[in-house]
Scaffold this motif. Structure first.
Motif, PDB file in Angstrom:
ATOM      1  N   ALA A  15       0.854  -1.195   0.000  1.00  0.00           N
ATOM      2  CA  ALA A  15       0.000   0.000   0.000  1.00  0.00           C
ATOM      3  C   ALA A  15       0.885   1.238   0.000  1.00  0.00           C
ATOM      4  O   ALA A  15       1.439   1.622   1.040  1.00  0.00           O
ATOM      5  N   ASN A  16       1.051   1.805  -1.184  1.00  0.00           N
ATOM      6  CA  ASN A  16       1.795   3.058  -1.312  1.00  0.00           C
ATOM      7  C   ASN A  16       0.790   4.176  -1.543  1.00  0.00           C
ATOM      8  O   ASN A  16       0.374   4.432  -2.666  1.00  0.00           O
ATOM      9  N   THR A  17       0.343   4.805  -0.465  1.00  0.00           N
ATOM     10  CA  THR A  17      -0.643   5.881  -0.561  1.00  0.00           C
ATOM     11  C   THR A  17      -0.174   7.075   0.258  1.00  0.00           C
ATOM     12  O   THR A  17       0.765   6.983   1.040  1.00  0.00           O
ATOM     13  N   GLY A  18      -0.846   8.200   0.074  1.00  0.00           N
ATOM     14  CA  GLY A  18      -0.459   9.415   0.780  1.00  0.00           C
ATOM     15  C   GLY A  18       0.735  10.109   0.160  1.00  0.00           C
ATOM     16  O   GLY A  18       1.337  10.990   0.769  1.00  0.00           O
ATOM     17  N   LEU A  19       1.089   9.709  -1.073  1.00  0.00           N
ATOM     18  CA  LEU A  19       2.221  10.303  -1.764  1.00  0.00           C
ATOM     19  C   LEU A  19       1.737  11.432  -2.676  1.00  0.00           C
ATOM     20  O   LEU A  19       0.562  11.535  -2.993  1.00  0.00           O
ATOM     21  N   GLU A  20       2.661  12.287  -3.093  1.00  0.00           N
ATOM     22  CA  GLU A  20       2.286  13.353  -4.021  1.00  0.00           C
ATOM     23  C   GLU A  20       1.921  12.785  -5.384  1.00  0.00           C
ATOM     24  O   GLU A  20       1.117  13.349  -6.112  1.00  0.00           O
ATOM     25  N   ARG A  21       2.508  11.642  -5.733  1.00  0.00           N
ATOM     26  CA  ARG A  21       2.198  11.000  -7.004  1.00  0.00           C
ATOM     27  C   ARG A  21       2.527   9.508  -6.886  1.00  0.00           C
ATOM     28  O   ARG A  21       3.111   9.058  -5.913  1.00  0.00           O
ATOM     29  N   ASP A  22       2.111   8.752  -7.890  1.00  0.00           N
ATOM     30  CA  ASP A  22       2.414   7.321  -7.958  1.00  0.00           C
ATOM     31  C   ASP A  22       1.856   6.545  -6.765  1.00  0.00           C
ATOM     32  O   ASP A  22       2.514   5.649  -6.230  1.00  0.00           O
ATOM     33  N   ASN A  23       0.642   6.869  -6.349  1.00  0.00           N
ATOM     34  CA  ASN A  23      -0.030   6.079  -5.319  1.00  0.00           C
ATOM     35  C   ASN A  23      -0.486   4.758  -5.943  1.00  0.00           C
ATOM     36  O   ASN A  23      -1.149   4.740  -6.981  1.00  0.00           O
ATOM     37  N   THR A  24      -0.129   3.643  -5.302  1.00  0.00           N
ATOM     38  CA  THR A  24      -0.466   2.339  -5.862  1.00  0.00           C
ATOM     39  C   THR A  24      -0.877   1.362  -4.763  1.00  0.00           C
ATOM     40  O   THR A  24      -0.543   1.540  -3.589  1.00  0.00           O
ATOM     41  N   LEU A  25      -1.606   0.340  -5.180  1.00  0.00           N
ATOM     42  CA  LEU A  25      -1.915  -0.799  -4.333  1.00  0.00           C
ATOM     43  C   LEU A  25      -1.534  -2.066  -5.084  1.00  0.00           C
ATOM     44  O   LEU A  25      -1.750  -2.164  -6.290  1.00  0.00           O
ATOM     45  N   ARG A  26      -0.953  -3.033  -4.368  1.00  0.00           N
ATOM     46  CA  ARG A  26      -0.788  -4.382  -4.900  1.00  0.00           C
ATOM     47  C   ARG A  26      -1.693  -5.289  -4.095  1.00  0.00           C
ATOM     48  O   ARG A  26      -1.637  -5.282  -2.861  1.00  0.00           O
ATOM     49  N   ILE A  27      -2.503  -6.059  -4.793  1.00  0.00           N
ATOM     50  CA  ILE A  27      -3.561  -6.831  -4.149  1.00  0.00           C
ATOM     51  C   ILE A  27      -3.407  -8.309  -4.480  1.00  0.00           C
ATOM     52  O   ILE A  27      -3.368  -8.692  -5.659  1.00  0.00           O
ATOM     53  N   GLY A  28      -3.323  -9.143  -3.454  1.00  0.00           N
ATOM     54  CA  GLY A  28      -3.267 -10.580  -3.650  1.00  0.00           C
ATOM     55  C   GLY A  28      -4.650 -11.137  -3.927  1.00  0.00           C
ATOM     56  O   GLY A  28      -5.636 -10.683  -3.348  1.00  0.00           O
TER      57      GLY A  28
END
Length: 203
Positions: A15-28
């Motif tokens: 969970a890469n969120t709260g960033l200025e850009r490139d917010n991503t989720l990887r989901i199993g």
């Protein structure tokens, strides 16, 4: 387009969120990538997202700032469970109701009470959303198509059967949890038609 019939519960791996850009989720997952292609749409907690990378047991999606502002996806952490549904395929039975994956806002679970094998759940939402919510109407909660059992000025009730408790994350959620809400698109179309009719009559 989706139906609100959850296909599986996935798990947040990254969970890469709260960033200025490139917010991503990887989901199993087990099912969601079985026929996936880059650019496919998958509803994650009722949010229509685009697959940007995948393997047999996971996929990644990007999150726009608007998505983080309007949904609960920014609150997800590694290990969080999420509802997953692939986009509706032509020729399949249409269960649930028309769900766009365009979340209107969030609500808060304020009560959970046993009702036989079911759970009676109450969710509080902003008054701006309550105008579209009617008893026995449709609503999507974290992407799950559900029927509204009761309403107040600022909340609505749901009856969650045992199957739904086992098959969607609403069976795991607690009082105080934030959920994504998508109201029935038909209600918004009707409101828009009435507004334009009144405008024409006034001219």
């Amino acid at each position: 387009m989706f139906t609100g019939i959850v296909e599986e519960i996935g798990t947040i791996l990254v969970a890469n969120t709260g960033l200025e850009r490139d917010n991503t989720l990887r989901i199993g997952c087990k099912l969601a990538t079985s026929d996936a292609q880059l650019g496919d749409s998958i509803a994650v907690n009722g949010v229509c997202l685009t697959v940007t990378a995948f393997e047999t047991d996971w996929f990644e999606v990007g999150l726009a700032p608007e998505t983080l502002r309007r949904t609960n996806l920014g609150e997800l952490k590694v290990g969080s469970s999420v509802n997953l549904e692939r986009a509706l395929a032509a020729g399949r039975r249409m269960g649930g109701h028309y769900v766009q994956g365009h979340v209107d806002g969030t609500g808060e679970i304020i009560a959970i009470e046993p009702d036989g094998e079911s759970k009676a759940i109450t969710i509080r939402v902003a008054s701006a959303l309550m105008r579209y919510i009617v008893e026995k109407g449709f609503i999507a909660v974290d992407g799950t198509s559900l029927t509204i059992t009761r309403t107040t000025d600022d909340s609505f009730g749901l009856a969650i059967i045992a199957h739904t408790q086992a098959w969607a994350i609403i069976g795991q959620q607690q009082i105080g949890d934030t959920v994504n809400i998508e109201v029935d698109i038909l209600a918004k179309y009707v409101e828009n038609i009435v507004r334009f009719d009144r405008k024409l009559l006034a001219e």
